[in-house]
Design a protein around this motif. Sequence first.
Motif, short mmCIF file in Angstrom:
data_model
loop_
_atom_site.label_atom_id
_atom_site.label_comp_id
_atom_site.label_asym_id
_atom_site.label_seq_id
_atom_site.Cartn_x
_atom_site.Cartn_y
_atom_site.Cartn_z
N VAL A 228 23.39 43.49 -8.02
CA VAL A 228 24.25 43.26 -6.87
C VAL A 228 24.14 41.82 -6.41
CG1 VAL A 228 22.58 43.83 -5.08
CG2 VAL A 228 24.99 44.22 -4.66
N GLN A 229 25.22 41.30 -5.85
CA GLN A 229 25.20 40.00 -5.19
C GLN A 229 25.34 40.24 -3.69
OE1 GLN A 229 28.57 38.47 -7.36
NE2 GLN A 229 27.23 37.12 -8.52
N GLU A 230 25.27 39.19 -2.94
CA GLU A 230 25.36 39.30 -1.50
C GLU A 230 26.77 39.60 -1.04
OE1 GLU A 230 22.99 39.18 0.85
OE2 GLU A 230 21.75 39.31 -0.94
N ALA A 231 26.87 40.39 0.04
CA ALA A 231 28.17 40.59 0.67
C ALA A 231 28.44 39.46 1.65
CB ALA A 231 28.19 41.90 1.44
N ILE A 232 29.66 38.95 1.62
CA ILE A 232 30.05 37.93 2.59
C ILE A 232 31.28 38.45 3.31
CG2 ILE A 232 30.77 35.56 2.94
CD1 ILE A 232 29.37 34.84 0.36
N LEU A 233 31.09 38.89 4.53
CA LEU A 233 32.18 39.43 5.34
C LEU A 233 32.18 38.68 6.65
CD1 LEU A 233 31.62 43.27 4.84
CD2 LEU A 233 33.48 41.93 3.91
N SER A 234 32.74 37.52 6.69
CA SER A 234 32.62 36.72 7.89
C SER A 234 33.79 35.78 8.04
CB SER A 234 31.31 35.93 7.87
OG SER A 234 31.34 35.00 6.80
N PHE A 235 33.80 35.09 9.18
CA PHE A 235 34.83 34.11 9.49
C PHE A 235 34.18 32.73 9.57
CE2 PHE A 235 36.41 38.09 11.18
CZ PHE A 235 37.77 38.05 10.93
N GLU A 236 33.50 32.31 8.50
CA GLU A 236 32.67 31.12 8.58
C GLU A 236 33.41 29.83 8.26
OE1 GLU A 236 29.04 31.65 6.45
OE2 GLU A 236 28.68 33.62 7.31
N SER A 237 34.72 29.88 8.00
CA SER A 237 35.46 28.65 7.75
C SER A 237 35.65 27.88 9.04
CB SER A 237 36.84 28.99 7.15
OG SER A 237 36.69 29.64 5.90
N GLN A 238 35.37 26.57 9.00
CA GLN A 238 35.51 25.75 10.20
C GLN A 238 36.98 25.51 10.54
OE1 GLN A 238 32.60 22.52 10.95
NE2 GLN A 238 32.13 22.69 8.77
N GLY A 239 37.20 25.24 11.82
CA GLY A 239 38.55 24.93 12.27
C GLY A 239 39.15 26.08 13.07
N TYR A 240 40.47 25.99 13.24
CA TYR A 240 41.17 26.97 14.07
C TYR A 240 41.58 28.18 13.23
CZ TYR A 240 44.60 29.02 17.23
OH TYR A 240 45.30 29.88 18.03
N ASN A 241 41.35 29.38 13.77
CA ASN A 241 41.70 30.62 13.10
C ASN A 241 42.87 31.26 13.84
OD1 ASN A 241 41.70 33.54 12.50
ND2 ASN A 241 39.84 33.12 11.34
N ARG A 247 38.19 28.69 17.56
CA ARG A 247 37.88 27.48 16.79
C ARG A 247 36.38 27.47 16.52
NH1 ARG A 247 40.41 23.00 15.50
NH2 ARG A 247 42.19 23.57 16.81
N LEU A 248 36.01 27.16 15.26
CA LEU A 248 34.62 27.17 14.86
C LEU A 248 34.23 25.80 14.32
CD1 LEU A 248 31.99 28.83 14.30
CD2 LEU A 248 32.92 29.23 12.00
N GLU A 249 33.06 25.31 14.76
CA GLU A 249 32.46 24.11 14.20
C GLU A 249 31.03 24.44 13.81
OE1 GLU A 249 32.70 20.57 16.53
OE2 GLU A 249 34.63 21.14 17.43
N ILE A 250 30.54 23.74 12.80
CA ILE A 250 29.13 23.84 12.41
C ILE A 250 28.49 22.50 12.69
CG2 ILE A 250 27.52 24.30 10.54
CD1 ILE A 250 29.67 26.00 9.23
N ARG A 251 27.50 22.51 13.59
CA ARG A 251 26.94 21.25 14.05
C ARG A 251 25.43 21.40 14.28
NH1 ARG A 251 28.96 20.19 19.64
NH2 ARG A 251 30.98 20.52 18.61
#
Length: 308
Positions: A228-241, A247-251
């Motif tokens: 198995v590999q990891e599940a990725i179920l998220s909204f981790e893309s930066q910017g406006y959704n 709006r998400l930033e990684i800082r």
Amino acid sequence: MISTLYKATSLLLLLPTLAFAAIGEVTDYSGSGAVERDEGFEVYEVTNGLGVESMDTVVTEKGKVRIDFIDDTRVDITEHSRLIIDDFVYDPASQEGSLSLKAGLGTIRYASGKIAKNSRQRVRIETPSAVVGVRGTDFAMIVDEIGGSMVTLLPSCDTNGDCIVGEISVTSDVGTVIMNQAFQTTIVRAAGSSPTKPVILDISEDDMNNMLIIRKAKPYDPDGEIAVQEAILSFESQGYNEETGTRLEIREGNWILERHDYANGQYWQLTLDNGNGYNIAWQQGDAEFFDYRLGDGINSIYIRQSPG
């Protein structure tokens, strides 16, 4: 009096046979986790080869655990999760039996074994808000801290790229949906709420591949080994959704998540350590959103802003 004592002694002599009947074992783990037994009076640190029994509770913190049952059912339990093995009965001769699991918190991935293939009406997976009926297939579910559930149907694939899609039912106290398309997803916010109309997850091809439980042989091959590999179920893309209005930033090691409701003059912002995982829900004016996830974990955050 002598007869009563004799009966009690006979009963006690039977208990060790029942109490140590392993129905599966831990085949892989990372980080911290434990198996609680006898209502928590016995606690075993997770290690490879640790046997599991009916009525055990598997708990993870910053850890992940894989359990293979003797009928080839597989369950993957990710960080900050809790799973009760409520019932397991299996006859190797007929390859029939029954299986009941209760997911209380976190993210669980399930891959069917022989019981689901041959006794599918006797497989029952519960959350605080829903019951999943399994008809020989794979799925993932997320349970938040207030009992809400998100269930996603997964295809069963082997390493040759051959996939089949089964069917599951998701039932609450007031409704049922059937899902039979890969990556169909429904949300049940509470036991008294109807499951939402199934939609197909809009995620990238890489993320889809990472959700799969990959089998090294044909689906349902009793001798197949699984990776198995990891599940990725998220909204981790930066910017406006556009879907969520956030709006998400990684800082500096943090997620900065914010949302404006210009019509009502409302605003909120969260600064979250991106070394952890979060399940976020909010109501802001007339807008609401549930199961917004960041990272691999299930720390729940609920925001409510009413029009002023």
